[in-house]
Design a protein around this motif. Sequence first.
Motif, PDB file in Angstrom:
ATOM      1  N   VAL A  88       0.697  -1.214   0.136  1.00 54.23           N
ATOM      2  CA  VAL A  88      -0.076   0.069   0.099  1.00 54.23           C
ATOM      3  C   VAL A  88       0.825   1.172  -0.027  1.00 54.23           C
ATOM      4  N   VAL A  89       1.799   1.218   0.735  1.00 57.31           N
ATOM      5  CA  VAL A  89       2.938   2.471   1.042  1.00 57.31           C
ATOM      6  C   VAL A  89       3.531   2.743  -0.400  1.00 57.31           C
ATOM      7  N   LEU A  90       3.932   1.361  -1.009  1.00 53.29           N
ATOM      8  CA  LEU A  90       4.642   1.591  -2.303  1.00 53.29           C
ATOM      9  C   LEU A  90       3.886   2.294  -3.368  1.00 53.29           C
ATOM     10  N   LEU A  91       2.597   1.801  -3.326  1.00 54.64           N
ATOM     11  CA  LEU A  91       1.617   2.221  -4.348  1.00 54.64           C
ATOM     12  C   LEU A  91       1.388   3.644  -4.045  1.00 54.64           C
ATOM     13  N   SER A  92       1.362   4.234  -2.922  1.00 51.90           N
ATOM     14  CA  SER A  92       0.884   5.607  -3.014  1.00 51.90           C
ATOM     15  C   SER A  92       2.238   6.297  -3.170  1.00 51.90           C
ATOM     16  N   ILE A  93       3.265   5.978  -2.750  1.00 51.20           N
ATOM     17  CA  ILE A  93       4.642   6.713  -3.032  1.00 51.20           C
ATOM     18  C   ILE A  93       4.711   6.684  -4.478  1.00 51.20           C
ATOM     19  N   GLY A  94       4.666   5.599  -5.160  1.00 50.93           N
ATOM     20  CA  GLY A  94       4.909   5.351  -6.597  1.00 50.93           C
ATOM     21  C   GLY A  94       4.334   6.112  -7.322  1.00 50.93           C
ATOM     22  N   CYS A  95       3.104   6.585  -7.058  1.00 53.02           N
ATOM     23  CA  CYS A  95       2.245   7.467  -8.021  1.00 53.02           C
ATOM     24  C   CYS A  95       2.765   8.866  -8.239  1.00 53.02           C
ATOM     25  N   PHE A  96       3.620   9.321  -7.139  1.00 53.41           N
ATOM     26  CA  PHE A  96       4.150  10.494  -7.158  1.00 53.41           C
ATOM     27  C   PHE A  96       5.625  10.766  -7.909  1.00 53.41           C
ATOM     28  N   ALA A  97       6.218   9.697  -8.238  1.00 47.98           N
ATOM     29  CA  ALA A  97       7.398   9.847  -8.492  1.00 47.98           C
ATOM     30  C   ALA A  97       7.527  10.083 -10.154  1.00 47.98           C
ATOM     31  N   SER A  98       8.899  10.702 -10.389  1.00 51.15           N
ATOM     32  CA  SER A  98       8.781  10.782 -11.727  1.00 51.15           C
ATOM     33  C   SER A  98       9.990  10.116 -12.364  1.00 51.15           C
ATOM     34  N   ALA A  99      10.134   9.967 -13.782  1.00 53.16           N
ATOM     35  CA  ALA A  99      11.132   9.103 -14.426  1.00 53.16           C
ATOM     36  C   ALA A  99      12.764   9.416 -13.917  1.00 53.16           C
ATOM     37  N   GLN A 100      13.089   8.504 -13.643  1.00 48.89           N
ATOM     38  CA  GLN A 100      14.610   8.624 -13.317  1.00 48.89           C
ATOM     39  C   GLN A 100      15.466   8.528 -14.164  1.00 48.89           C
ATOM     40  N   THR A 101      16.597   9.045 -13.944  1.00 53.02           N
ATOM     41  CA  THR A 101      17.842   9.113 -15.014  1.00 53.02           C
ATOM     42  C   THR A 101      18.598   8.041 -15.264  1.00 53.02           C
ATOM     43  N   ALA A 102      18.695   7.591 -16.364  1.00 50.22           N
ATOM     44  CA  ALA A 102      19.502   6.178 -16.557  1.00 50.22           C
ATOM     45  C   ALA A 102      21.084   6.451 -16.660  1.00 50.22           C
ATOM     46  N   ASP A 103      21.839   5.351 -15.918  1.00 53.18           N
ATOM     47  CA  ASP A 103      23.236   5.394 -16.199  1.00 53.18           C
ATOM     48  C   ASP A 103      23.616   4.867 -17.752  1.00 53.18           C
ATOM     49  N   LEU A 104      22.776   4.090 -18.181  1.00 53.67           N
ATOM     50  CA  LEU A 104      22.926   3.528 -19.652  1.00 53.67           C
ATOM     51  C   LEU A 104      21.606   3.305 -20.230  1.00 53.67           C
ATOM     52  N   ILE A 105      21.530   3.740 -21.522  1.00 53.13           N
ATOM     53  CA  ILE A 105      20.271   3.464 -22.148  1.00 53.13           C
ATOM     54  C   ILE A 105      20.968   2.834 -23.586  1.00 53.13           C
ATOM     55  N   ILE A 106      20.065   1.707 -23.888  1.00 53.01           N
ATOM     56  CA  ILE A 106      20.478   0.981 -25.254  1.00 53.01           C
ATOM     57  C   ILE A 106      19.067   1.260 -26.209  1.00 53.01           C
ATOM     58  N   GLN A 107      19.445   1.683 -27.360  1.00 56.68           N
ATOM     59  CA  GLN A 107      18.438   2.228 -28.228  1.00 56.68           C
ATOM     60  C   GLN A 107      18.663   1.427 -29.634  1.00 56.68           C
ATOM     61  N   ASN A 108      17.394   1.680 -30.421  1.00 56.43           N
ATOM     62  CA  ASN A 108      17.344   1.093 -31.741  1.00 56.43           C
ATOM     63  C   ASN A 108      17.765  -0.474 -31.879  1.00 56.43           C
ATOM     64  N   VAL A 109      17.083  -1.032 -30.747  1.00 56.32           N
ATOM     65  CA  VAL A 109      17.254  -2.883 -30.734  1.00 56.32           C
ATOM     66  C   VAL A 109      15.971  -3.090 -31.011  1.00 56.32           C
ATOM     67  N   HIS A 110      15.847  -4.444 -31.030  1.00 54.13           N
ATOM     68  CA  HIS A 110      14.588  -5.150 -31.139  1.00 54.13           C
ATOM     69  C   HIS A 110      14.618  -6.177 -29.780  1.00 54.13           C
ATOM     70  N   VAL A 111      13.913  -5.596 -28.791  1.00 55.48           N
ATOM     71  CA  VAL A 111      13.965  -6.421 -27.575  1.00 55.48           C
ATOM     72  C   VAL A 111      12.665  -7.332 -27.313  1.00 55.48           C
ATOM     73  N   TYR A 112      13.234  -8.687 -27.264  1.00 57.35           N
ATOM     74  CA  TYR A 112      12.198  -9.874 -26.834  1.00 57.35           C
ATOM     75  C   TYR A 112      12.176  -9.765 -25.427  1.00 57.35           C
ATOM     76  N   THR A 113      11.414  -9.085 -24.664  1.00 56.12           N
ATOM     77  CA  THR A 113      11.327  -8.858 -23.079  1.00 56.12           C
ATOM     78  C   THR A 113      11.006  -9.962 -22.362  1.00 56.12           C
ATOM     79  N   GLY A 114      10.216 -10.924 -22.860  1.00 55.30           N
ATOM     80  CA  GLY A 114       9.828 -12.084 -22.009  1.00 55.30           C
ATOM     81  C   GLY A 114       8.798 -11.468 -20.957  1.00 55.30           C
ATOM     82  N   ASN A 115       8.196 -10.546 -21.024  1.00 59.48           N
ATOM     83  CA  ASN A 115       7.292  -9.856 -20.246  1.00 59.48           C
ATOM     84  C   ASN A 115       6.032  -9.636 -20.990  1.00 59.48           C
ATOM     85  N   ALA A 116       4.787 -10.498 -20.725  1.00 57.98           N
ATOM     86  CA  ALA A 116       3.700 -10.692 -21.429  1.00 57.98           C
ATOM     87  C   ALA A 116       2.944  -9.425 -21.627  1.00 57.98           C
ATOM     88  N   SER A 117       3.273  -8.368 -20.745  1.00 65.16           N
ATOM     89  CA  SER A 117       2.498  -7.025 -20.716  1.00 65.16           C
ATOM     90  C   SER A 117       2.908  -6.293 -21.652  1.00 65.16           C
TER      91      SER A 117
END
Length: 624
Positions: A88-117
Amino acid sequence: MVAGTLNSISRVAHPKGSTIFPTPEITNRKDRTQAAVAFNTVFHAGSINDRAGRASCAILSSMFNILALFSRVSGPWGARSAARTSTVVLLSIGCFASAQTADLIIQNVHVYTGNASQPVASGIAISGDKVIGVGDDIARYAGPSTQRIDGRGQTVVPGFIDSHVHMAAIGELLNSFDLRHVKTTAEVAAIVKKAVASAAPGEWVEGRAWDETNWGGAFPTAAMLDPVSPANPVFLRRVDGHAGWANTAAMKALGITKDTKEPPGGKVVRNASGEPTGIFIDRAQQLIAGRIPPATPAQIDKRLARAAEECVRLGLTTIHDAGISRAELDAYRRLLAANRLPVRVYAMIGGSGDLWREYLKKGPEISDRLTVRSIKLVADGAMGPRGAAFWQPYSDDPGNTGLLILKKEEIAAVARDAVEHGFQVNTHAIGDRANRTVLDAYAEALGGKNDKRFRIEHAQVVSLPDFALFVKYSVIASMQSTHATSDMRWAAARLGPDRMQGAWAPKRFMALGVPVTNGSDAPVESVNPLWGFYAAVTRQDHEGHPPGGFMPEQKMTREEALRSWTAAGAYAAFEEGRKGTIEPGKLADFVLLSQDIMKVPDNQLLKTHVTMTVLGGKIVYREQ
Ligand SMILES: [Zn+2]
């Protein structure tokens, strides 16, 4: 993985439960069916609500970071009840957070995530060792110090997990040298010289696969090796393993002289005055091979480090070491401390000796890099030399039913201890009698459905009625696709038609909802997971035989094969909450491939290679 965001939250609430395979304790039959269906669609490419997936990324990643903090306090998996409260705590905190800055980004790839969603995406954002974003709009995670990699359209899949390897043996093989194609004894001497240069004083130098027919047919002698290795003992095995070639230092170290007698079934080759020349045939090899001192700690370190290096070169980010000794465990710890272990290790304690008893007292040891929470037992031998245990004799060896190495009661006793102290039991079983014996022993300790995730390693030949017992006691089938394509040459002759029906049959397990995890059993087979992937989907050897594949109804789809090499391996180690798919909150373990293994024709699969391996957000291998 049942329903995207919602399910990610339920994973938080049930850190010990599985979202990949259902946890029988906490799901009814309908839930199980739905979960199985969801699991079966995990790797299907498509666009299941891509936009919703992206929108939830930022929220989820924040949640997972908080969860990570939380889990540091309460242990790697968190306490179930405490985690529930925190949802419950995580849910309420999570809704107000903004996108983090990445250390590394990989772009222009075709990712098969394995995540059904969110099955496919074109970019991944990483912060620390975790994925924080997956999607098509990954640039929004970039800050001034973010490292960017342009994947130039390459394919990305979750880091491969090999559920059954023998790392020290892989390293030993890689560190020894192969003389198969060497054409002269001078060339052999040159190779030995090089090996001696990097060996410690007095360290044994070993090689294999020399063949005197390459240089005219005369057996070589110790004298040919002595100038290049006057002090280090050398022992080189012939290509067929039926003879060994030692130098004088080796014979001296073991006290082998003119007076040494040959054992029955062996021959020591001697010169005119009766002195051993350095060639030991058949059982006489034991005079040397059987007495080579055990590897030193430094040698074990070298072997494991070499094997780990090979694993990441081939795209493996986690391996399950199927039976380690105390010396190997110590070596893993040293390598970790020295930052020389680039792969994650799920180590099975080898047998129920001292190390096992010690762990029963102190309990499982769980971390991202080295986990000890399982034991490896061996119930029978292998089928090639007819040591696997069957109810009926081998079809090509009447009267021989193989050998059961452990009694049911012995396995059951270990299994009960394991249940009581929170360990998993993984037992090698090849023949139908061995498989049934292990299942009966597990049944005594488990009683019925459970989430202990006991495994049968190989599960190679199972009587048809016994497949249901895997379901009844929630047992995982830990199989090796390449065993099928190696053994297929003599399989039918050993087994006969009836037993073949339940042999090398991953799809029979999968049809019942039994989790099938994949592995190589390296160095028995190559540790290359892409070879395993190829064998799983084609059931053919590298020349494309037999046409249509061996027992073609047992071919996995590409999605199933990828899952068996990733998410299923995570599940088989209780790690599906942290790895096995590419999604926010999970460890940033993935590989870039030169070709799209989900789409290229079968004959292109073996030409595919790993161009980059990322482990915990760090590039641990990059093709030169
Ligand atoms: Zn093995």
